[in-house]
Design an enzyme around this catalytic site. Structure first.
Site, PDB file in Angstrom:
ATOM      1  N   TRP A 141       0.850  -1.198   0.000  1.00  0.00           N
ATOM      2  CA  TRP A 141       0.000   0.000   0.000  1.00  0.00           C
ATOM      3  C   TRP A 141       0.880   1.240   0.000  1.00  0.00           C
ATOM      4  O   TRP A 141       2.088   1.140   0.245  1.00  0.00           O
ATOM      5  CB  TRP A 141      -0.967  -0.002   1.203  1.00  0.00           C
ATOM      6  CG  TRP A 141      -2.135   0.920   0.984  1.00  0.00           C
ATOM      7  CD1 TRP A 141      -2.345   2.128   1.564  1.00  0.00           C
ATOM      8  CD2 TRP A 141      -3.243   0.703   0.103  1.00  0.00           C
ATOM      9  NE1 TRP A 141      -3.516   2.686   1.093  1.00  0.00           N
ATOM     10  CE2 TRP A 141      -4.081   1.831   0.190  1.00  0.00           C
ATOM     11  CE3 TRP A 141      -3.598  -0.332  -0.771  1.00  0.00           C
ATOM     12  CZ2 TRP A 141      -5.261   1.956  -0.558  1.00  0.00           C
ATOM     13  CZ3 TRP A 141      -4.774  -0.205  -1.504  1.00  0.00           C
ATOM     14  CH2 TRP A 141      -5.585   0.924  -1.398  1.00  0.00           C
ATOM     15  N   ASP A 170      -0.708  11.764   0.211  1.00  0.00           N
ATOM     16  CA  ASP A 170      -1.835  12.591   0.651  1.00  0.00           C
ATOM     17  C   ASP A 170      -3.062  11.722   0.967  1.00  0.00           C
ATOM     18  O   ASP A 170      -2.975  10.495   1.009  1.00  0.00           O
ATOM     19  CB  ASP A 170      -2.146  13.655  -0.411  1.00  0.00           C
ATOM     20  CG  ASP A 170      -2.650  13.063  -1.726  1.00  0.00           C
ATOM     21  OD1 ASP A 170      -2.845  11.826  -1.812  1.00  0.00           O
ATOM     22  OD2 ASP A 170      -2.853  13.827  -2.683  1.00  0.00           O
ATOM     23  N   GLU A 200      -3.612   8.865  -1.316  1.00  0.00           N
ATOM     24  CA  GLU A 200      -2.488   7.934  -1.412  1.00  0.00           C
ATOM     25  C   GLU A 200      -1.642   8.248  -2.647  1.00  0.00           C
ATOM     26  O   GLU A 200      -1.200   7.353  -3.357  1.00  0.00           O
ATOM     27  CB  GLU A 200      -2.987   6.462  -1.453  1.00  0.00           C
ATOM     28  CG  GLU A 200      -4.456   6.268  -1.058  1.00  0.00           C
ATOM     29  CD  GLU A 200      -4.705   5.614   0.295  1.00  0.00           C
ATOM     30  OE1 GLU A 200      -3.769   5.525   1.091  1.00  0.00           O
ATOM     31  OE2 GLU A 200      -5.855   5.228   0.535  1.00  0.00           O
ATOM     32  N   GLU A 234     -18.317   5.156  -2.825  1.00  0.00           N
ATOM     33  CA  GLU A 234     -17.181   6.073  -2.682  1.00  0.00           C
ATOM     34  C   GLU A 234     -17.303   7.224  -3.683  1.00  0.00           C
ATOM     35  O   GLU A 234     -17.057   8.383  -3.361  1.00  0.00           O
ATOM     36  CB  GLU A 234     -15.888   5.299  -2.929  1.00  0.00           C
ATOM     37  CG  GLU A 234     -14.620   6.110  -2.782  1.00  0.00           C
ATOM     38  CD  GLU A 234     -13.378   5.270  -3.032  1.00  0.00           C
ATOM     39  OE1 GLU A 234     -13.221   4.756  -4.169  1.00  0.00           O
ATOM     40  OE2 GLU A 234     -12.581   5.105  -2.101  1.00  0.00           O
TER      41      GLU A 234
END
Ligand code: BGC
Length: 367
Positions: free
Chosen positions: A116, A166, A169, A325
């Site tokens: 990630w 940020d 990502e 989302e």
């Protein structure tokens, strides 16, 4: 697990409370999304803190208590790592990003094994901010959380000026104004809790002051906040600094010009994009960001604009009760949509952060 929240007469609010309650893990962690391939099984400090804030404001404070206890146990589990980072900072020794804390954890607080974009600081500030807001709202700040608050202050005062990924990502090479604001808001919240020893309080105050000065000097262009230091672009994540975080006073010119610029560039028919140039799932509109815009208007006294954003967010609901989302309206980069669907499947739905922001804005406009 509590589902104690009172029925609100708003079916989406009731469904949101029930959804978040039912998915909160016994550890207190909130999964970002139960089904989305890239998020399932993980809890972010950023999402979780805003979800806890939504639950705290909308009628289920004990859910927020459990999330903050989860944050505390995760931070305490990293005591040695934080001490090493703080000691290296004090000695001026360089540290690699890989030695920093991750941005997301498995629901039991352990580290996942999936790759990630992990070094992100904002969530560690945001949990301190959300905790203090919750303590003020409900008059409770358990003593058991004090150690984790102090460790988080140590971590943030040792790392706050490093470039990092940020909210989205992305762009690890920059220092992002919304990230700096979240860190500053968190340090100011920790000071307001009045539980820091004097050394820590002095350090937190000095860094919080430096963050405000740095933002004023390098994070403002043409009277508005910018996406990162030295840029002239904006990013909708900046809205959180207006509300609910209250890092910018609602009556300042910087606040109104930041909101105006973000809306003129990123809002279309009530739906808010993240930033120009967004290609994630084609760069659609995010209900949670529309709710941040609504909260900013509510903080500035314009409840009718706030209600319009709430209505837009409610209109994105899927299958009767799930908020996504993002929605693929007015895509900024339609050619990229399919690529993301092929990579990760359909847009994350439900996204708990979207539901929480709906609850948070609704609680603000229905007062
Ligand atoms: C977003 C993050 C968010 C994560 C989980 C990512 O796509 O960029 O802001 O924390 O999803 O919701």
């Amino acid at each position: 697990m509590t589902t104690a929240a009172a029925a609100s007469g708003d079916a989406l609010a009731d469904a949101s409370l029930a959804l978040i309650s039912s998915l909160q893990h016994p550890s207190g962690a909130y999964p970002a999304s139960p089904t989305f391939s890239a998020y399932a099984g993980y809890c972010w400090f950023r999402d979780g803190s805003f979800i806890a804030d939504g639950m705290s404001a909308a009628g289920d404070p004990s859910s927020a208590d459990r999330f903050f206890e989860w944050c505390s146990s995760v931070v305490l589990d990293h005591r040695d790592q934080i001490s090493r980072v703080a000691a290296a900072r004090a000695l001026g020794q360089p540290l690699d990003d890989s030695q920093m804390l991750p941005t997301r954890f498995l629901l039991d607080g352990s580290h996942g094994s999936d790759d990630w974009w992990d070094f992100q600081l904002d969530g560690y500030g945001t949990w301190l901010w959300a905790l203090e807001a919750h303590a003020r709202r409900h008059g409770r700040l358990p003593d058991s959380l004090a150690d984790a608050v102090m460790l988080t202050v140590d971590y943030l005062t040792a790392t706050w000026d490093r470039p990092c990924f940020d909210w989205w990502e992305e762009h690890t090479e920059h220092r992002h104004v919304s990230t700096l604001g979240c860190v500053g808001a968190g340090l100011e919240a920790a000071i307001a809790m009045e539980i820091l020893d004097s050394d820590r309080a002095d350090r937190a105050e000095a860094v919080a002051r430096e963050i405000r000065m740095l933002i004023s000097a390098e994070g403002v262009t043409s009277g508005h906040l910018t996406k990162w230091l030295g840029s002239s672009a904006v990013d909708a994540s900046l809205l959180a600094l207006i509300a609910p975080m209250g890092y910018l006073p609602p009556d300042s010119a910087l606040t109104s010009q930041t909101l105006t610029r973000i809306e003129s560039e990123l809002a279309v028919d009530g739906g808010m994009h993240r930033y120009l140039g967004d290609t994630f799932f084609g760069g659609g509109q995010w209900p949670l960001l529309s709710c941040f815009a609504g909260l900013a208007h509510a903080a500035m006294g314009d409840h009718s604009a706030a209600r319009a954003y709430l209505a837009w967010a409610a209109g994105t609901v899927r299958d009767g009760s799930s908020l996504p989302e993002q929605v693929p309206d007015h895509l900024l980069a339609p050619d990229f949509e399919q690529e993301w669907i092929d990579r990760w499947g359909p847009v994350a739905t439900p996204l708990l952060w979207s539901h929480a922001m709906y609850l948070r804005l609704r609680s603000e406009v229905s007062r």
